[in-house]
Scaffold this motif. Structure first.
Motif, short mmCIF file in Angstrom:
data_model
loop_
_atom_site.label_atom_id
_atom_site.label_comp_id
_atom_site.label_asym_id
_atom_site.label_seq_id
_atom_site.Cartn_x
_atom_site.Cartn_y
_atom_site.Cartn_z
N ASP A 71 43.07 33.17 37.32
CA ASP A 71 44.41 32.60 37.14
C ASP A 71 45.00 33.04 35.80
N PHE A 72 44.20 32.95 34.75
CA PHE A 72 44.65 33.34 33.41
C PHE A 72 45.02 34.82 33.38
N LEU A 73 44.13 35.66 33.91
CA LEU A 73 44.39 37.11 33.90
C LEU A 73 45.61 37.46 34.75
N GLU A 74 45.77 36.77 35.86
CA GLU A 74 46.90 37.01 36.74
C GLU A 74 48.21 36.58 36.05
N ASP A 75 48.19 35.44 35.38
CA ASP A 75 49.38 34.96 34.67
C ASP A 75 49.83 35.95 33.59
N ARG A 76 48.89 36.69 33.04
CA ARG A 76 49.21 37.68 32.00
C ARG A 76 49.53 39.05 32.59
N GLY A 77 49.49 39.16 33.90
CA GLY A 77 49.83 40.43 34.55
C GLY A 77 48.72 41.48 34.48
N LEU A 78 47.49 41.03 34.24
CA LEU A 78 46.37 41.95 34.07
C LEU A 78 45.62 42.21 35.37
N VAL A 79 45.71 41.27 36.31
CA VAL A 79 45.08 41.42 37.62
C VAL A 79 46.03 40.89 38.68
N GLU A 80 45.74 41.23 39.93
CA GLU A 80 46.47 40.64 41.04
C GLU A 80 45.49 40.29 42.14
N ARG A 81 45.83 39.23 42.85
CA ARG A 81 45.02 38.76 43.98
C ARG A 81 45.74 39.09 45.28
N THR A 82 44.99 39.62 46.23
CA THR A 82 45.54 39.88 47.55
C THR A 82 44.56 39.35 48.59
N ARG A 83 45.05 39.21 49.81
CA ARG A 83 44.19 38.78 50.91
C ARG A 83 43.30 39.92 51.35
N HIS A 84 42.07 39.61 51.65
CA HIS A 84 41.13 40.60 52.18
C HIS A 84 41.65 41.04 53.55
N PRO A 85 41.71 42.35 53.81
CA PRO A 85 42.28 42.82 55.07
C PRO A 85 41.47 42.42 56.31
N ASP A 87 39.16 39.63 56.27
CA ASP A 87 38.80 38.21 56.24
C ASP A 87 39.87 37.46 55.46
N ARG A 88 40.79 36.84 56.15
CA ARG A 88 41.93 36.18 55.51
C ARG A 88 41.52 35.05 54.58
N ARG A 89 40.28 34.56 54.72
CA ARG A 89 39.81 33.48 53.84
C ARG A 89 39.43 34.01 52.46
N CYS A 90 39.18 35.30 52.34
CA CYS A 90 38.75 35.91 51.08
C CYS A 90 39.94 36.49 50.32
N LYS A 91 39.83 36.44 49.02
CA LYS A 91 40.82 37.07 48.14
C LYS A 91 40.15 38.24 47.43
N ILE A 92 40.92 39.29 47.24
CA ILE A 92 40.45 40.45 46.50
C ILE A 92 41.22 40.49 45.19
N VAL A 93 40.50 40.71 44.10
CA VAL A 93 41.11 40.78 42.78
C VAL A 93 41.08 42.24 42.34
N SER A 94 42.24 42.74 41.92
CA SER A 94 42.38 44.12 41.47
C SER A 94 43.00 44.13 40.08
N VAL A 95 42.61 45.08 39.28
CA VAL A 95 43.18 45.21 37.95
C VAL A 95 44.51 45.96 38.06
N THR A 96 45.48 45.54 37.27
CA THR A 96 46.78 46.22 37.22
C THR A 96 46.71 47.35 36.18
N ALA A 97 47.76 48.14 36.10
CA ALA A 97 47.80 49.20 35.08
C ALA A 97 47.71 48.60 33.68
N GLN A 98 48.41 47.49 33.47
CA GLN A 98 48.35 46.81 32.17
C GLN A 98 46.94 46.28 31.92
#
Length: 138
Positions: A71-85, A87-98
């Motif tokens: 949550d903290f990293l996402e609020d700062r624009g450092l990561v983003e969460r998306t739905r697993h393609p 398994d909709r119950r899972c979230k995938i966390v990816s690092v942003t360019a920043q």
């Protein structure tokens, strides 16, 4: 005697890295976040997108705490969460360019060798590198 020598060497390595030349405070100050958040960011930058479960396991934390970190990293624009393609119950966390840039900044601070290591003669440094490579299984 071998066990005592190995124990002494291990204590010296731990002290060198974790006490005498610990860069965690410097990284935390430079990125303005706790070290567990820096660690999460670096894991994501190194290993690519991870599920929340994978990140939780890598950080050795519990799910609620990992959620707070993300949550903290996402609020700062450092990561983003998306739905697993798959398994909709899972979230995938990816690092942003920043986030990748901030992880690289952390790596640059952490990876600077301490002065005593740089002061070793080239032959000793090469031998130490060989020994550490052996210990790491390289």
């Amino acid at each position: 005697m071998t066990t005592q020598t190995a124990s002494r060497a291990w204590q010296a390595m731990r002290s060198l890295v974790l006490e005498q030349h610990d860069r965690r405070a410097e990284v935390c100050q430079a990125l303005d976040m706790s070290f567990i958040k820096v660690k999460a960011l670096r894991k994501l930058a190194t290993y690519g997108p991870l599920t929340m479960r994978e990140l939780t396991d890598m950080l050795a934390t519990d799910k609620p705490y990992t959620t707070l970190v993300v949550d903290f990293l996402e609020d700062r624009g450092l990561v983003e969460r998306t739905r697993h393609p798959e398994d909709r119950r899972c979230k995938i966390v990816s690092v942003t360019a920043q986030g990748a840039a901030e992880a690289a900044k952390a790596d640059a601070i952490i990876n600077v060798p301490p002065a005593p290591l740089l002061a070793l003669p080239a032959q000793d440094l090469a031998e130490l590198d060989r020994i550490l490579g052996t210990l790491a299984g390289d």
